[in-house]
Design a protein around this motif. Structure first.
Motif, short mmCIF file in Angstrom:
data_model
loop_
_atom_site.label_atom_id
_atom_site.label_comp_id
_atom_site.label_asym_id
_atom_site.label_seq_id
_atom_site.Cartn_x
_atom_site.Cartn_y
_atom_site.Cartn_z
N VAL A 81 5.04 2.18 -9.30
CA VAL A 81 4.33 1.91 -8.06
C VAL A 81 3.67 3.19 -7.53
O VAL A 81 2.50 3.19 -7.13
N SER A 135 2.74 5.81 -9.15
CA SER A 135 1.66 6.25 -10.03
C SER A 135 0.52 5.23 -10.09
O SER A 135 -0.47 5.45 -10.79
N LYS A 136 0.72 4.10 -9.39
CA LYS A 136 -0.27 3.02 -9.31
C LYS A 136 -0.48 2.33 -10.66
O LYS A 136 -1.52 1.72 -10.90
N GLU A 137 0.54 2.39 -11.51
CA GLU A 137 0.54 1.58 -12.72
C GLU A 137 0.82 0.13 -12.35
O GLU A 137 0.48 -0.79 -13.08
N CYS A 151 -3.10 -0.69 -13.84
CA CYS A 151 -3.62 -1.65 -12.87
C CYS A 151 -5.13 -1.76 -13.03
O CYS A 151 -5.85 -0.79 -12.84
N TYR A 181 -1.73 0.60 -0.26
CA TYR A 181 -2.12 -0.67 -0.88
C TYR A 181 -1.97 -1.81 0.12
O TYR A 181 -2.83 -2.71 0.19
N HIS A 190 1.00 -2.58 -8.73
CA HIS A 190 0.67 -2.72 -7.30
C HIS A 190 1.93 -3.01 -6.48
O HIS A 190 2.04 -2.58 -5.33
N THR A 211 5.57 -2.27 -1.86
CA THR A 211 4.25 -1.78 -2.25
C THR A 211 3.92 -0.54 -1.43
O THR A 211 4.52 -0.31 -0.37
N LEU A 212 3.01 0.26 -1.91
CA LEU A 212 2.62 1.47 -1.18
C LEU A 212 1.95 1.11 0.14
O LEU A 212 1.24 0.10 0.25
#
Length: 333
Positions: free
Chosen positions: A74, A76-78, A22, A230, A80, A226-227
């Motif tokens: 998601v 690992s925030k690879e 990301c 985020y 969003h 989404t997290l």
């Protein structure tokens, strides 16, 4: 359930993604899709017709085969946003993930897979599954669970890798390897998304006999998640993204299979134009696309019922925790 939680953790720790990650570009959103399929036509329509651009956001779509890998991207925030079955958000929450994933927009309202058999059956009936083996997908994933749900609703006893029951659903074949396993001789039937199902049929190695979406009925099959962190920091981007998806949902419902195919064909260059129209028409006939992005409470409860029937629900999670319809409701006015 513990097996699924462990699978998610292992996936997160050890899966190597062929992604760029990301980027910090202000209006960039990376979306990880669980598979690349015509099943997600509204998403490609939104991209092709510039709906994301109209909202001032740039969307990059990457494919991460299987909901476990999509959720791992998601977490690992690879990515969003993840486009996957909402069951993954239940597993993550029940695994005590502090920054868990929230479902904010529904894309599909039925199972999008097709049952492929070894013979051409013109008038298929669910009773024909008796005594058969079906390659159904990963245990705890929506494809396998919805298949099991439909079979149990029809009165079958269902074995999971157990041939002593009325129907044996194989869950030991990886999601992206099922077509290859079937064409190599495994199973009597296989559950496949299009365009893969059509590719198998065109090769003469199988025949599409029915739509699982028609057998299972309405279910919140694929949603955007989404997290929580985020979402809290990027409400404006989530709202714009949801609005673009809704515009695409309306467009898809108001246009023919030929028109939809013409718009999305840059994303499916390996399929001949006529075949793409056929695939889109199959999905329109099966009524797979949600009319709007609202993920309602009735659908969420059906999801929990499916999880419980599959033996994958450790604890019920309240609708209000895992679903946020604020942006979807705002989009539709």
């Amino acid at each position: 359930m513990k097996k699924i939680s462990l699978l998610l953790i292992v996936s997160l720790m050890f899966t190597v993604f062929s992604l760029t990650g990301c980027k910090d570009k202000k209006n960039k959103i990376v979306v990880a899709e669980v598979t690349h399929s015509v099943f997600y036509a509204p998403q490609y329509v939104a991209q092709a017709l510039g709906y994301f651009q109209d909202e001032g956001i740039e969307v990059e779509i990457i494919t991460t085969a299987g909901a476990d890998k999509t959720m791992a991207a998601v977490l690992s925030k690879e990515a969003h946003i993840g486009l996957m079955g909402p069951e993954a958000t239940v597993y993550v929450y029940n695994n005590n993930q502090k920054d868990y994933a929230i479902n904010f927009a529904q894309l599909t309202q039925r199972d999008g897979s097709f049952i492929v058999g070894r013979e051409n059956i013109n008038n298929f009936d669910i009773s024909m599954f008796e005594g058969k083996e079906i390659l159904g997908g990963r245990e705890g994933g929506m494809p396998a669970m919805v298949l099991e749900y439909a079979l149990r609703q029809a009165g079958f006893t269902v074995g999971r890798n157990d041939s002593t029951k009325d129907v044996n659903v194989r869950t030991d074949v990886a999601f992206d390897a099922m077509a290859g396993a079937f064409t190599s001789g495994q199973g009597d039937f296989v559950s496949l998304f299009d365009p893969t199902a059509t590719t198998v049929e065109q090769s003469g190695e199988g025949y599409i006999v029915t739509s699982l979406g028609e057998l299972s009925g309405i279910v919140p099959y694929t949603v955007y998640s989404t997290l929580k962190s985020y979402l809290n920091k990027n409400e404006d981007k989530i709202e714009k993204f949801t609005k673009a998806i809704y515009k695409a949902q309306i467009w898809v419902h108001n246009h023919t299979a030929s028109e939809i195919s013409e718009v999305i064909k840059p994303y499916f260059t390996s399929i001949k134009d006529d075949d793409l129209v056929t695939v889109v028409q199959r999905y329109k006939n099966a009524d797979v696309w949600a009319l709007n992005p609202v993920f309602n409470k009735e659908g969420y409860q059906k999801l929990l019922d499916i999880l419980e029937m599959a033996g994958q629900l450790e604890n019920e999670v309240p609708f209000e925790i895992l679903v946020n319809n604020k942006y979807a409701e705002k989009s539709i006015g």
